[in-house]
Design an enzyme around this catalytic site. Structure first.
Site, mmCIF file in Angstrom:
data_model
loop_
_atom_site.group_PDB
_atom_site.id
_atom_site.type_symbol
_atom_site.label_atom_id
_atom_site.label_comp_id
_atom_site.label_asym_id
_atom_site.label_seq_id
_atom_site.Cartn_x
_atom_site.Cartn_y
_atom_site.Cartn_z
ATOM 1 C CD GLU A 91 8.939 11.983 -14.943
ATOM 2 O OE1 GLU A 91 8.002 12.783 -14.865
ATOM 3 O OE2 GLU A 91 10.131 12.337 -14.964
ATOM 4 C CE LYS A 146 12.608 18.947 -10.494
ATOM 5 N NZ LYS A 146 11.394 19.296 -11.224
ATOM 6 C CB SER A 190 13.936 21.893 -14.970
ATOM 7 O OG SER A 190 13.194 23.091 -15.067
ATOM 8 C CG HIS A 233 -1.707 -1.220 1.444
ATOM 9 N ND1 HIS A 233 -2.981 -1.440 0.965
ATOM 10 C CD2 HIS A 233 -1.340 -2.355 2.097
ATOM 11 C CE1 HIS A 233 -3.376 -2.651 1.324
ATOM 12 N NE2 HIS A 233 -2.412 -3.234 1.999
#
Ligand code: ARG
Length: 453
Positions: A289, A282, A276, A155
């Site tokens: 992704e 970043k 970024s 979970h």
């Protein structure tokens, strides 16, 4: 020139031509189309449709065409409706009228189904190899991290400690199932449609068993109506691809999480992370992704294919031309993602201290219950007592291992050896049955995995 213009006096509308043509994507079947045609010419020769000279001319011409494809010198023409037309047109240029005999007793319906299956037989091993590449990386990184501890989650809540090797190997096994599925699919791909004609079979006494052998198939399709219609293999391939994509997505989702500052278990190498345009600090896990995102695209390809098939009557319908793009796209997507994920995992830096710091003593509450069980207390009662200790510690704002002996005795039948339960490595070592996270057990897993790759 199309292969079917005899019946027509007018020309196909220009935009309709663009809708109709499959050359932009089926040229990928060029090598298979030539191979299928060489085998077919052999069949025609055996039944006397082709003389020895014609057979030799056709075979030589087709070999030259194969050479042109592999050298990238084959010149397509705008009037080539599909790869089959292009090959036949070129054969005519090379050998003259005899080329016109090649399509005897054959239809593009059995031809395209044959080409596509040949393509899949050629390419399934390449996809499996790419999967093996990622598996090899998982095993290698697992081998280097057999004693590194991390929280295991259910979970997405901290559950029990595991080794990093065990976590990495969990992804090995899902990929192994994907490879099993691809291997199993091969049996249903290796059924030869060639010699089934447009739908009713070929009117020439072609030895389809010999054709089957010469093209490396297992058996000839037994029903011509089914043979020109059957795209189960394409749908199944897309299912296998989607399932694999879902597994890669699951791995990627965890990589995205574990590389955040909040987890910080791994740091990606520069070769496999992106920045970024606005925020200079970043370091983004874009590649994971994308892998997660592409699983959605793969699922779309599968559902699209099934939706296309769902509306069709049997035999060939032009809708079936829609089979190739999704299969190629799925194949290309996966063969691109797999080595990228392998590279990213191979080159990431593991942060064992961060992983260990994320293990809190409450994650050993199961061990605490097991400890009571070993003292003869029924598990239900032991579970309640261990649960109570977690609650008491939380109320007091201390970690579980910091409760005093008085507090333990107030909670349940704990003795002074209760403090021996808070070493996560001991917890991991106890899970030594096959499939468990103990280093010994994981070592066996790794050895078995190595024997499979
Ligand atoms: N381009 C077609 C396809 O990919 C080849 C088969 C065409 N057959 C036909 N009867 N028009 O399916």
């Amino acid at each position: 020139m199309t292969l079917w213009s005899g019946r027509f006096t007018g020309k196909l509308d220009a935009v309709a031509w663009l809708l109709n043509t499959s050359l932009p994507f089926d040229q990928r079947l060029a090598a298979q189309d030539v191979r299928g045609s060489i085998a077919w010419a052999g069949g025609l020769f055996k039944v006397g449709v082709l003389s020895e000279t014609e057979h030799a001319a056709i075979t030589n011409g087709l070999n030259q065409i194969a050479e042109e494809f592999s050298q990238n010198t084959f010149a397509f023409q705008e009037s080539d409706e599909d790869i089959h037309t292009a090959v036949e047109r070129r054969l005519g240029e090379l050998i003259g009228a005899a080329a016109g005999k090649l399509h005897t007793g054959r239809s593009r319906n059995d031809q395209v189904a044959t080409d596509f299956r040949l393509w899949m037989l050629d390419n399934l091993p390449l996809l499996a190899e790419a999967v093996t590449g990622l598996q090899t990386t998982l095993v290698a990184v697992a081998e280097r991290n057999q004693t590194a501890l991390m929280p295991g989650y259910t979970h997405l809540q901290r559950a029990q400690p595991v080794t990093l090797a065990h976590w990495l190997m969990s992804h090995f096994w899902s990929l192994e199932r994907d490879k099993d599925r691809l291997a199993d699919l091969r049996d249903r791909v290796a059924i030869l449609p060639l010699g089934c004609g447009a739908l009713a079979g070929t009117a020439f006494d072609i030895d389809r068993e010999a054709l089957t052998l010469s093209l490396g198939f297992d058996s000839p399709a037994q029903n011509s109506l089914d043979a020109v219609s059957d795209r189960d293999f394409a749908a199944e391939f897309l299912f296998c691809a989607t399932m694999l994509g879902v597994h890669l997505s699951k791995l990627s989702e965890q990589m995205v999480l574990f590389t955040t500052a909040e987890f910080g278990f791994f740091e990606l190498s520069d070769a496999y992370s992106t920045g970024s345009s606005l925020m200079p600090q970043k370091k983004n896990p874009d590649l994971f992704e994308l892998s997660r995102g592409k699983a959605g695209t793969l699922l779309g390809l599968l559902t699209g294919m099934l939706a296309t098939l769902k509306g069709l009557p049997s035999t060939y319908d032009k809708d079936l031309q829609e089979d190739k793009v999704p299969v190629f796209q799925a194949f290309d997507t996966l063969t691109m993602i797999l080595p990228v994920l392998a590279g990213a995992i191979e080159t990431m830096t593991v942060k064992p201290e961060k992983m260990l710091a994320a293990i809190d003593s409450a994650m050993l509450a199961t061990d605490l219950a097991d400890y009571l069980v070993r003292k003869g207390i029924p598990f239900r009662e032991a579970h309640a007592a261990a649960g109570k200790s977690v609650r008491v510690a939380a109320e007091k704002g201390v970690s579980l291992d910091k409760l005093s002996m008085d507090e333990w005795q107030a909670i349940g039948r704990f003795e002074s050896d209760v403090y021996n339960n808070f070493d996560p490595m001991e917890s991991v070592k106890r899970r030594n049955a096959t499939g468990g996270t103990s280093p010994d057990s994981v070592k066996k897993q790794i050895n078995l995995a190595k024997s499979k790759i």
